[in-house]
Scaffold this motif. Structure first.
Motif, mmCIF file in Angstrom:
data_model
loop_
_atom_site.group_PDB
_atom_site.id
_atom_site.type_symbol
_atom_site.label_atom_id
_atom_site.label_comp_id
_atom_site.label_asym_id
_atom_site.label_seq_id
_atom_site.Cartn_x
_atom_site.Cartn_y
_atom_site.Cartn_z
ATOM 1 N N ASP A 189 -15.214 -10.647 2.771
ATOM 2 C CA ASP A 189 -14.903 -10.735 4.197
ATOM 3 C C ASP A 189 -13.456 -10.354 4.505
ATOM 4 O OD1 ASP A 189 -13.926 -13.023 3.039
ATOM 5 O OD2 ASP A 189 -14.843 -14.407 4.445
ATOM 6 N N GLN A 190 -12.809 -9.708 3.547
ATOM 7 C CA GLN A 190 -11.469 -9.128 3.699
ATOM 8 C C GLN A 190 -10.389 -10.144 4.046
ATOM 9 O OE1 GLN A 190 -11.018 -5.150 5.260
ATOM 10 N NE2 GLN A 190 -13.230 -4.898 5.480
ATOM 11 N N ASP A 191 -10.557 -11.385 3.557
ATOM 12 C CA ASP A 191 -9.509 -12.374 3.802
ATOM 13 C C ASP A 191 -8.770 -12.773 2.529
ATOM 14 O OD1 ASP A 191 -11.415 -13.999 2.611
ATOM 15 O OD2 ASP A 191 -11.411 -15.502 4.201
ATOM 16 N N ALA A 192 -9.015 -12.044 1.441
ATOM 17 C CA ALA A 192 -8.288 -12.255 0.195
ATOM 18 C C ALA A 192 -8.104 -10.910 -0.497
ATOM 19 C CB ALA A 192 -9.036 -13.220 -0.720
ATOM 20 N N VAL A 193 -6.959 -10.739 -1.124
ATOM 21 C CA VAL A 193 -6.594 -9.497 -1.791
ATOM 22 C C VAL A 193 -6.476 -9.754 -3.291
ATOM 23 C CG1 VAL A 193 -4.799 -7.713 -1.979
ATOM 24 C CG2 VAL A 193 -5.303 -8.743 0.247
ATOM 25 N N TRP A 194 -6.942 -8.801 -4.078
ATOM 26 C CA TRP A 194 -6.772 -8.849 -5.532
ATOM 27 C C TRP A 194 -6.037 -7.582 -5.926
ATOM 28 C CZ3 TRP A 194 -11.425 -7.683 -9.238
ATOM 29 C CH2 TRP A 194 -10.990 -7.696 -10.557
ATOM 30 N N ILE A 195 -4.887 -7.750 -6.567
ATOM 31 C CA ILE A 195 -4.178 -6.585 -7.064
ATOM 32 C C ILE A 195 -4.101 -6.638 -8.581
ATOM 33 C CG2 ILE A 195 -2.851 -6.062 -4.976
ATOM 34 C CD1 ILE A 195 -0.457 -7.489 -6.185
ATOM 35 N N LYS A 196 -4.363 -5.489 -9.190
ATOM 36 C CA LYS A 196 -4.184 -5.327 -10.625
ATOM 37 C C LYS A 196 -2.836 -4.634 -10.775
ATOM 38 C CE LYS A 196 -9.124 -4.817 -11.534
ATOM 39 N NZ LYS A 196 -10.148 -3.978 -12.200
ATOM 40 N N VAL A 197 -1.967 -5.230 -11.573
ATOM 41 C CA VAL A 197 -0.588 -4.738 -11.646
ATOM 42 C C VAL A 197 -0.142 -4.469 -13.079
ATOM 43 C CG1 VAL A 197 0.046 -5.993 -9.543
ATOM 44 C CG2 VAL A 197 0.464 -7.047 -11.766
ATOM 45 N N ARG A 200 3.975 -3.271 -10.439
ATOM 46 C CA ARG A 200 3.529 -1.958 -9.960
ATOM 47 C C ARG A 200 2.020 -2.042 -9.786
ATOM 48 N NH1 ARG A 200 5.244 1.843 -6.900
ATOM 49 N NH2 ARG A 200 4.239 3.817 -7.301
ATOM 50 N N VAL A 201 1.539 -1.813 -8.577
ATOM 51 C CA VAL A 201 0.119 -1.965 -8.273
ATOM 52 C C VAL A 201 -0.662 -0.769 -8.805
ATOM 53 C CG1 VAL A 201 -1.592 -2.251 -6.442
ATOM 54 C CG2 VAL A 201 0.656 -3.344 -6.237
ATOM 55 N N VAL A 202 -1.677 -1.067 -9.615
ATOM 56 C CA VAL A 202 -2.562 -0.061 -10.183
ATOM 57 C C VAL A 202 -3.832 0.059 -9.338
ATOM 58 C CG1 VAL A 202 -3.965 0.512 -12.218
ATOM 59 C CG2 VAL A 202 -1.667 -0.435 -12.507
ATOM 60 N N GLU A 203 -4.297 -1.075 -8.844
ATOM 61 C CA GLU A 203 -5.513 -1.105 -8.023
ATOM 62 C C GLU A 203 -5.440 -2.282 -7.073
ATOM 63 O OE1 GLU A 203 -10.387 -1.478 -8.572
ATOM 64 O OE2 GLU A 203 -9.124 -1.235 -10.344
ATOM 65 N N MET A 204 -5.982 -2.084 -5.873
ATOM 66 C CA MET A 204 -6.060 -3.158 -4.881
ATOM 67 C C MET A 204 -7.498 -3.265 -4.397
ATOM 68 S SD MET A 204 -4.196 -3.576 -1.166
ATOM 69 C CE MET A 204 -2.584 -3.988 -1.801
ATOM 70 N N ILE A 245 0.832 -1.206 0.000
ATOM 71 C CA ILE A 245 0.000 0.000 0.000
ATOM 72 C C ILE A 245 0.868 1.258 0.000
ATOM 73 C CG2 ILE A 245 -1.654 1.344 1.366
ATOM 74 C CD1 ILE A 245 -2.809 -1.431 2.269
ATOM 75 N N GLU A 246 1.894 1.278 0.845
ATOM 76 C CA GLU A 246 2.742 2.466 0.979
ATOM 77 C C GLU A 246 3.619 2.723 -0.244
ATOM 78 O OE1 GLU A 246 4.909 1.924 4.628
ATOM 79 O OE2 GLU A 246 3.157 2.389 5.866
ATOM 80 N N SER A 247 4.163 1.660 -0.836
ATOM 81 C CA SER A 247 5.141 1.830 -1.921
ATOM 82 C C SER A 247 4.545 1.769 -3.320
ATOM 83 C CB SER A 247 6.235 0.760 -1.810
ATOM 84 O OG SER A 247 5.707 -0.519 -2.150
ATOM 85 N N GLY A 248 3.421 1.055 -3.465
ATOM 86 C CA GLY A 248 2.860 0.832 -4.786
ATOM 87 C C GLY A 248 3.509 -0.325 -5.521
ATOM 88 N N ASP A 249 4.502 -0.950 -4.900
ATOM 89 C CA ASP A 249 5.134 -2.160 -5.431
ATOM 90 C C ASP A 249 4.559 -3.367 -4.706
ATOM 91 O OD1 ASP A 249 6.934 -0.781 -7.135
ATOM 92 O OD2 ASP A 249 8.313 -0.454 -5.466
ATOM 93 N N ALA A 250 4.451 -4.491 -5.411
ATOM 94 C CA ALA A 250 3.902 -5.702 -4.790
ATOM 95 C C ALA A 250 4.930 -6.346 -3.870
ATOM 96 C CB ALA A 250 3.463 -6.682 -5.863
#
Length: 129
Positions: free
Chosen positions: A89-97, A80-84, A53-58
């Motif tokens: 139930d907030q137990d899985a994350v999806w990042i678009k990179v 490079r994270v474009v969207e998170m 979240i802080e860096s924008g890198d995965a």
């Protein structure tokens, strides 16, 4: 102990409260921001999630090596994270990179380079890349 109110707030509210498993991890799915292709599935602990979240890198947590790592720190194949997003139930994350180079440690674009085929003798694999 979790209450119905806690669950409702986690599922319907806007408070960021990731739900880590017993090992302190959440599953993370990374997809290509441009194509939607699934690139990889990995895990994040609280520190990896914070650094992402802080860096924008995965950043991820390796269960096999028991270490925190930034995608591409040794290979140069960065994300490079474009969207998170978090699931319901907030137990899985999806990042678009934006993926630079290969996402898979085998050197392939995606970790999902084999298809499961149902043949006469049962399930078999075939390459799709």
């Amino acid at each position: 102990m979790s209450t119905a109110s806690d669950s409702n707030d986690r599922e319907e509210g806007l408070k960021f409260q990731p739900k880590f498993d017993a090992s302190g991890l959440v599953t993370c799915v990374a997809t290509d921001a441009g194509t939607g292709e699934v690139l990889m599935v990995a895990h994040m602990n609280a520190e990896a999630l914070r650094k992402t979240i802080e860096s924008g890198d995965a950043w991820y947590f390796s269960r096999s090596r028991n270490v925190l790592w930034r995608k591409g720190e040794t290979s140069g194949h960065t994300q490079r994270v474009v969207e998170m997003r978090l699931d319901c139930d907030q137990d899985a994350v999806w990042i678009k990179v934006e993926q630079t180079g290969a996402a898979c440690h085998t050197g392939r674009r995606s970790c999902f380079y084999r298809a499961v085929d149902n043949g006469e003798s049962g399930a078999a694999l075939s390459f799709v890349d």
